[in-house]
Structure formats: structure tokens, C-alpha cells
Design an enzyme around this catalytic site. Structure first.
Site, PDB file in Angstrom:
ATOM      1  CG  ASP A  15      -7.900   9.412   2.719  1.00 55.21           C
ATOM      2  OD1 ASP A  15      -8.382   8.682   3.606  1.00 55.21           O
ATOM      3  OD2 ASP A  15      -6.878   9.121   2.074  1.00 55.21           O
ATOM      4  CE1 TYR A  71     -11.221   6.614  -4.093  1.00 54.95           C
ATOM      5  CE2 TYR A  71     -10.947   4.236  -4.325  1.00 54.95           C
ATOM      6  CZ  TYR A  71     -11.326   5.340  -3.575  1.00 54.95           C
ATOM      7  OH  TYR A  71     -11.827   5.155  -2.314  1.00 54.95           O
TER       8      TYR A  71
END
Length: 242
Positions: A51, A110
Site C-alpha cells: 500500500d 510483515y
């Protein structure tokens, strides 16, 4: 001939990895650098989207070249001179012609970073939360998370996916270098999933959401019941396994 690129980037200046009209992306600059260095039009395929504002300390892409590239380390050096300071190539290597940076990935990892102290030196890489977080409770919510497979509750609403199921392999909160860090590893992730999970777990850590309520949010599969998405600047893609 197919080549694999290992790279990293800080995402603050970019609208994510993927090329978008009228927005600067990491993919656009990587393609431009390779095309200039190799004197041919190069299209790269990345391991997946990140993103806007999200960083990648480890990222994989592949591209095809019409000619055999002899000096791969020299190509890395040349591309790094062409790329801005917040994007860096670490390695380029020849791979089998059927290698695919996205579809061959078995897992992705992540990391989300939170600071509990006002610190100007981590302002662009950690989310500042003043109130004390209960890490024990947050790790108990990780145990709950790993018992589920459908994560529609943490997915961006307007997105087209074939399934909301993900296999979460690891999920843990830990203290590291004065930061509160969330690390998660799964076979795949939905759009906005990590940031929505973190936002909801923060509510558990602040005692505004119980573990029972956290579990029910996942069962209900309703994004409106989950916590807000935390800011992108503290999220890092850290590993991709093949």
C-alpha cells in the site's frame, strides 16, 4: 532469459509498489532504471502489492531480458546509481524461465512498529501511541488469530478476491530496541489486512476490547466491527519465501 531482483525500499514517497496512472510507484522507477541500464524495454513483475507509504526491507521481482546479462553485479551497481536514494537493489540473479515472483511465493512476512515514547528518530518508521499497551493480552489475541482462516473482518471492503482465507503461520508481539513490534507470517494477505489486525489488537492492548470480542469480530466477518487501520508508515514487508 529471466532474472530475479532482490531489492528494498522506503515507501513514504510512493503510492505503493504497483504502477498507477498519475501516481509515482516503486515499480515504475525500477522498470525505468533497468530499461536505461540494459538499453531495452523492461517490464518487472513484483511479489505483490504494498500500500501507499508501506516499506519493504525485503522485496522480490522478476524480469525478462532479450539478451544474456553477463555482469550482474555491475548491473546492480548501475541501477543503484539510476534509482533514488530510497530504493536499493541488493542482488540480481539468473533464474529458471518459469520462475514467478508472485505466484511462486510460499509465504510473506510483515512487521509493524510502535513506539511508546515520543522519539523524533523513528517518526517515519513507527506509530506513536502514548497509552501503555498490554502485550500479554495482545499476544493472547495472536493465539486467537491463528485459530482462524477467514479474515474478511480485516480486509478492505471494496476488493475482489477469490477467497478471504489465509493460513497464518506466525503472529507475535515483542519488545525490541525500545519498540513494540508485531510480526506476522502467512501464505497470503488480504488488502489492508495487517494494518486492520494491528488496529484491532491495539484496542485489546488498551483494554477497550476483550479477547472474547476480538474472537467474535473474526467470526462475524464484518470490517465495520474491527478496529481502525493503523498508519502505513510503520509497516514493513520483511520476507518472502519460495
Amino acid at each position: 532469459m529471466r532474472y530475479k531482483v532482490t531489492l528494498s525500499y522506503r515507501g513514504l514517497a510512493y503510492n505503493g509498489w504497483q504502477i498507477q496512472p498519475n501516481h509515482l510507484s516503486v515499480q515504475e522507477l525500477v522498470e525505468s532504471a533497468l530499461s536505461t541500464a540494459l538499453q531495452q524495454e523492461i517490464k518487472v513483475v513484483g511479489a505483490g502489492r504494498t500500500d501507499t507509504g508501506v516499506h519493504a526491507s525485503f522485496y522480490i521481482a522478476h524480469f525478462d531480458s532479450k539478451i544474456m546479462i553477463e555482469e550482474l553485479s555491475q548491473l546492480v551497481f548501475k541501477c543503484n546509481t539510476l534509482l533514488p536514494k530510497d530504493i536499493a537493489f541488493q542482488k540480481i540473479e539468473r533464474v529458471k524461465d518459469d520462475f514467478h515472483a508472485r505466484f511462486d511465493a510460499k509465504y510473506r512476512s510483515y512487521r509493524y512498529q510502535i513506539t511508546q515514547n515520543k522519539n523524533p528518530f523513528v517518526i517515519n518508521s513507527a506509530y506513536y501511541i502514548k497509552r501503555q499497551l498490554d502485550l500479554k493480552m495482545m499476544n493472547e489475541s495472536c493465539d486467537i488469530l491463528k485459530k482462524h482462516q477467514n479474515f474478511k473482518a480485516f480486509s478492505k471492503v471494496k476488493t475482489s478476491v477469490y477467497t478471504y482465507n489465509c493460513n497464518i503461520i506466525e503472529a507475535e508481539w515483542k519488545l525490541e530496541n525500545n519498540l513494540v513490534c508485531f510480526e506476522i507470517k502467512a501464505n497470503r494477505f488480504l488488502r489492508n489486512m495487517v494494518r486492520a489486525i494491528v488496529g484491532t489488537m491495539i484496542e485489546v492492548g488498551l483494554h477497550t476490547l476483550t479477547l472474547k470480542e476480538f474472537n467474535q469480530i473474526i467470526i462475524d466477518q464484518d470490517r465495520r466491527k474491527a478496529g481502525k487501520s493503523v498508519p502505513a508508515h510503520a509497516l514493513f514487508l520483511t520476507d518472502i519465501g519460495y
